[in-house]
Design an enzyme around this catalytic site. Structure first.
Site, PDB file in Angstrom:
ATOM      1  N   ASP A  57       0.832  -1.201   0.000  1.00  0.00           N
ATOM      2  CA  ASP A  57       0.000   0.000   0.000  1.00  0.00           C
ATOM      3  C   ASP A  57       0.869   1.254   0.000  1.00  0.00           C
ATOM      4  O   ASP A  57       1.877   1.328   0.710  1.00  0.00           O
ATOM      5  CB  ASP A  57      -0.892  -0.023   1.244  1.00  0.00           C
ATOM      6  CG  ASP A  57      -1.899   1.098   1.262  1.00  0.00           C
ATOM      7  OD1 ASP A  57      -2.765   1.126   0.376  1.00  0.00           O
ATOM      8  OD2 ASP A  57      -1.839   1.943   2.188  1.00  0.00           O
TER       9      ASP A  57
ATOM     10  N   GLU B 155      14.560 -15.263   0.558  1.00  0.00           N
ATOM     11  CA  GLU B 155      14.878 -16.290   1.547  1.00  0.00           C
ATOM     12  C   GLU B 155      13.987 -17.519   1.364  1.00  0.00           C
ATOM     13  O   GLU B 155      14.284 -18.589   1.882  1.00  0.00           O
ATOM     14  CB  GLU B 155      14.677 -15.738   2.959  1.00  0.00           C
ATOM     15  CG  GLU B 155      15.670 -14.656   3.366  1.00  0.00           C
ATOM     16  CD  GLU B 155      15.293 -14.015   4.701  1.00  0.00           C
ATOM     17  OE1 GLU B 155      14.307 -14.506   5.338  1.00  0.00           O
ATOM     18  OE2 GLU B 155      15.956 -13.039   5.107  1.00  0.00           O
TER      19      GLU B 155
END
Length: 559
Positions: free
Chosen positions: A215, A265
């Site tokens: 956002d 990751e």
């Protein structure tokens, strides 16, 4: 509480690039389905409706905020980024929903709101308690006011929702809130802010989330909020790029490069898409592979139903996606704009954006005589098929698959959007596209939930309900189902070849495998070229005879 599944290993058969051509369905949780009967949509409601989503044929679901919130801004005022609002569920409910979506083959994207917290977040409470100059207060943007006793705000800036962008606290300091008063802006120069959001990204990734919608992605980095600030008039004259005090600063990209390391990751890497309202040429960095990977293209949200506008927007955004190494994103409706079936049914105004005309219409009470519902519906169906045929991701907003129009008839006393309350007579707000969905023809809330709906639903919702459209062959719902099923079969990479149609009002393009889209943006039928007229029809947005394409109609052909 259930133990989150370890997502650090790639399940067999998972394509790490699934997002490049995905159809993503946006759910506004509080208005989707209320399973516990408290008048507010919830996670169990979403879980209950997963079979509907699977039959619809979407690849992923994007959830607007479901975090604890006082709803000062529809959930975008977040009290706790690593929990679920008790009014809509629990973390166990989230895990059940995520697992059910996964079993249905549907990916999960969640909203992250990094520009601001709510004023009920533990950090902001600590900032108020600690006082000026404290480490707790440094997580936000506090400063002294002007005037003899600091009684005037640091600047005359106006918030996005109207009213002052600064709020004074009891000890005399002021804090910045670019949005609502209840949404204090974070200080992204503070390392604690960086670390805490990385912790949040890992928290949800570990629970099975496949990606994030960011956002106000262009607003995180701020300039020197503690030095001399320009006036509102001066601020308006500064180009919104580069070294603007608030928007799209160059250093914002360092934040997303940090985030990309977190995403990577995981295997497959988590995806992300930026809500970045920036100048077109500034969009590619947000979508770069070392940052978020995708950025929303909102250009069609304000475009008129016009062949020239659509072609220019498509060409430019395909160029931008090639520049960034990403894929484009196509959006016609979302939780912040007037639904496209309504936008396309209103008279156009020269030199005015489609969305601006629709907002003015709502402000005047949504006069029924000015809205051509049938025309808007036909154009919306045609535009939807058009974007679904394009290379890249398509983002759908809940209810558009039913052909829903904007709800204009909401009494002022029942509105919820802070935009309406902070700018009376100027902006009616966004409640009209956030009204809870109609699932059945009858019932107090058309099947949304036993306790009714938190925003009033009009009686005309009955004919747009899932139950009403389910068995109608030509319904908008079944058009979406058919189109998404065929799109999955036909979609190919980033290729697109424009075709000559002999008409300025008809756009046609071919994909690599011979899939052709033809859209008539005009009002009269146009004869297709002989080679296209001889092609095999795949899906059409409206009735046609196979040779003459009516106005406001799209057809897919296989040649």
């Amino acid at each position: 509480m259930t133990t989150p599944q370890n997502q650090h290993q790639t399940p067999l058969g998972i394509d790490p690039d699934w997002w490049r051509q995905a159809v993503v369905y946006q759910i506004y949780p509080r208005s989707y389905a209320d399973r516990d009967g408290n008048g507010i949509g919830d996670l169990k409601g979403i879980t209950h409706r997963v079979p509907y989503l699977k039959e619809l044929g979407v690849d992923a679901v994007w959830l607007s905020p479901f975090y604890p919130s006082q709803l000062a801004d529809g959930g975008y005022d977040v009290d706790d980024y690593r929990d679920v609002d008790p009014k809509i569920g629990t973390l166990d409910d989230f895990d059940e929903m995520a697992a059910t979506l996964k079993d249905a083959g549907i990916k999960l994207i969640v909203d992250i709101v990094p520009n601001h917290t709510s004023n009920q977040h533990e950090w902001f409470k600590a900032a108020l308690a600690a006082g000026p100059g404290s480490p707790e207060r440094d997580r936000y943007i506090f400063r002294e006011g002007k005037g003899e006793n600091g009684e005037e705000p640091p600047s005359d800036w106006v918030s996005i929702f109207g009213g002052p962008a600064w709020e004074r606290v009891e000890d005399g300091q002021w804090y910045l809130h670019i949005f609502a008063t209840e949404q204090p802006d974070l200080n992204w120069r503070n390392p604690e802010v960086h670390e805490d959001f990385k912790k949040t990204l890992r928290f949800w990734s570990d629970r099975g989330v496949d990606g994030f919608r960011i956002d106000v992605a262009h607003g995180n980095a701020k300039g020197d909020m503690w030095g001399d600030l320009p006036s509102e008039a001066e601020l308006a004259e500064i180009p919104q790029e580069g070294q603007h005090p608030i928007w799209d600063r160059d250093e914002v990209h360092e934040i997303y490069k940090e985030w990309r390391k977190v995403f990577n990751e995981y295997n497959p890497p988590r995806t992300a898409v930026a809500e970045a309202w920036v100048q077109t040429h500034r969009r590619p960095p947000y979508a770069a592979p070392d940052e978020l990977g995708q950025a929303f293209n909102f250009d069609l949200l304000s475009a008129r139903f016009d062949a020239g506008e659509f072609r220019d927007i498509v060409a430019e955004n395909l160029r931008l996606s090639a520049e960034s190494g990403s894929s484009s994103t196509w959006v016609l409706s979302n939780h912040d704009v007037v639904r496209h079936a309504t936008r396309y049914g209103l008279p156009t105004v020269a030199d005015r954006k489609n969305e601006e005309v629709a907002r003015d219409w709502l402000l005047r009470g949504g006069p029924a005589e000015e809205l051509d519902r049938a025309l808007g519906a036909a154009r919306a169906r045609a535009a939807t098929l058009f974007i679904l045929a394009l290379p890249g991701s398509a983002y759908l907003y809940q209810g558009e698959e039913l052909g829903l129009h904007e709800v204009a008839e909401i009494p002022d006393a029942e509105r919820q959007d802070p935009t309406f309350f902070r700018s009376p007579g100027v902006n009616v707000g966004r409640d009209g596209c956030r009204v809870p969905l109609p699932w059945t023809r009858s019932g107090e809330s058309f099947g949304f939930g036993e306790a009714g709906a938190h925003l009033p639903q009009p009686q005309w919702f009955a004919e747009y309900s899932v139950e009403a459209e389910d068995d109608e062959t030509d319904s908008t719902l079944n058009l979406y189902r058919s189109a998404l099923a065929r799109r999955r079969e036909l979609q190919t990479g980033e290729d697109l070849e424009w075709l000559d149609t002999g008409s300025d009002e008809v756009l046609a393009f071919r994909r690599l495998n011979g899939w052709v889209n033809v859209t008539n943006f005009g009002t009269v039928a146009v004869a297709l070229p002989a080679d296209l007229a001889a092609a095999e029809p795949v899906v059409a947005s409206g009735a046609w005879d196979g040779k003459n394409l009516p106005g406001s109609t799209t057809v897919w052909l296989q040649v």
